[in-house]
Design an enzyme around this catalytic site. Structure first.
Site: not given
Length: 332
Positions: A53-55
Site C-alpha cells: 500500500i505504501k506505493d
C-alpha cells in the site's frame, strides 16, 4: 451444421511506465474464514507494483515535493521506514532519478533490506529497542542524516501528501467497488496516513461508517483511544503498524472502535489466510485480519466490512512463514 465464429477484440490498457500501475487494486471477498453474519472484503494492496500500500504514498509524497519545488531529479531523499514506504520510495526514486537513503529499525525482515538494496537504495539499520526522542531512534537518525547530507527528509509521519493519497485514491476505490454499500473499514496505524485519508473520505460519504483500529499489543494507540491517556509503549514483532507516539497526520478522532491483537494472533491469522483463501500477506495484514474477524463475529446483523492486505508475505519468508522460526518464538 455451420458454426459462426465471431472475432472479439479485447482492449487492454497499455501503461507507459511502472508508476502508472500504482492503485486501482482488486477487492476480493473472504469465503472460507468465519466472518460471522458479515461480508468481509480484502483490498489487495500487494497488487501494487512495489507489492504494498505504501506505493501510493511514495508516489504522492515525491510528486507533491516536486510540485512545491522542494526537490528535483538528482537530489537525495532520506526516509525513516519499517520497510514498505522505503520500497515504494525506491520504486519511484529509480524512475525519477533520485538517490535514496533508507533508515530502518533492526527488527525488520532481511528480505526488505535485500529488496531495497536491489532497487538501488542505501540502507542504514538502527535500534528498535529505543523510543521516539532517543538519538538512535530511526526517525531521529533519518532527520539527522538528511541535515548532514543536505537531503530532502520525506517524513511520512508529518507529510500531508501521505493521507491525501488515500483520500483521493484508496478510499474512492473502495467506495466505488461496493457501490457505497460499506459499513466498516479496518486498518492499522503506522504513519497514520491510511486511517486519516480513508477515514475522512468515508465519513464524508456516510458518517455512521465504523472506522476500526487494528493495533498490535504493546502499541499505545488502542489504550489512547479507550482512555485518552498516553502510556509507555511495549514491544511487538509485527512490522509496519503500531506506534509509541501519535504521528502528526494521524487523526485518532476518526476511530470508532479499537482492538488489540497479539503477535501470535496476527502471524497465525495471516498463515490461515494463505491456507484458506490463497492470499499471502505480511504480519500487519494478519493484525488487520484478526481485528476484522473479531469485529465481524461480534455483529448481530449483516455488514459489509473492508480491510487491507497491506503487502506481500514474500517479505517475511524467513520469519512468519518459516515453521522453525514460528516454533522457536512460541507462535506455533
Amino acid at each position: 451444421m455451420r458454426h459462426l465464429f465471431v472475432a472479439v477484440k479485447v482492449f487492454m490498457k497499455v501503461y507507459q511506465n511502472v508508476l502508472e500501475l500504482v492503485g486501482d487494486t482488486p477487492l476480493v471477498k473472504v469465503n472460507r474464514l468465519d466472518t460471522g453474519p458479515c461480508n468481509l472484503y480484502l483490498k489487495l494492496e500487494n497488487a501494487n507494483p512495489g507489492n504494498s500500500i505504501k506505493d501510493r504514498i511514495a508516489l504522492s509524497m515525491i510528486n507533491a515535493a516536486e510540485e512545491q519545488g522542494l526537490i528535483k531529479s538528482g537530489d537525495t531523499l532520506v526516509e525513516a521506514t519499517a520497510g514498505n514506504t522505503g520500497l515504494g520510495l525506491a520504486l519511484v526514486a529509480a524512475q525519477k532519478g533520485y538517490r535514496l537513503l533508507i533508515v530502518m529499525p533492526d527488527k525488520m525482515s532481511m528480505e526488505k533490506e535485500y529488496n531495497l538494496r536491489a532497487m538501488g537504495a542505501e540502507v542504514i539499520r538502527t535500534r528498535s529497542d529505543v523510543a521516539k526522542g532517543h538519538p538512535e531512534y530511526y526517525q531521529e537518525v533519518a532527520e539527522r542524516i538528511a541535515k548532514e547530507e543536505n537531503a530532502f527528509y520525506v517524513n511520512q509521519f508529518s507529510n500531508d501528501a501521505n493521507w491525501k493519497a488515500h483520500y483521493t485514491t484508496t478510499a474512492p476505490e473502495i467506495w466505488s467497488a461496493l457501490d457505497g454499500q460499506l459499513d466498516a473499514f479496518v486498518c492499522g496505524v503506522g504513519s497514520g496516513g491510511t486511517i486519516t485519508g480513508v477515514g475522512r473520505y468515508l465519513k464524508e460519504q456516510r458518517s455512521d461508517i465504523d472506522m476500526v483500529l487494528a493495533d498490535p499489543e504493546g502499541s499505545i494507540l488502542t489504550h489512547y483511544h479507550n482512555t485518552g491517556e498516553m502510556v509507555e509503549a511495549g514491544s511487538w514483532v509485527v512490522e509496519g503498524i503500531g506506534e509509541d507516539f501519535i504521528p502528526d497526520i494521524c487523526d485518532m478522532s476518526l476511530v470508532d472502535k479499537a482492538y488489540y491483537v497479539s503477535d501470535k494472533e496476527a502471524l497465525n491469522s495471516a498463515r490461515e489466510l494463505l491456507l484458506n483463501e490463497g492470499l499471502m500477506g505480511g504480519s500487519s495484514s494478519g493484525t488487520l485480519l484478526a481485528a476484522a474477524l473479531k469485529y465481524c463475529r461480534e455483529q448481530t446483523e449483516s455488514k459489509n466490512v473492508v480491510t487491507l492486505l497491506c503487502d506481500t508475505g514474500n517479505r517475511y519468508l524467513s520469519k512468519m512463514y518459516n515453521d522453525d522460526w514460528m516454533k522457536q518464538n512460541g507462535y506455533l
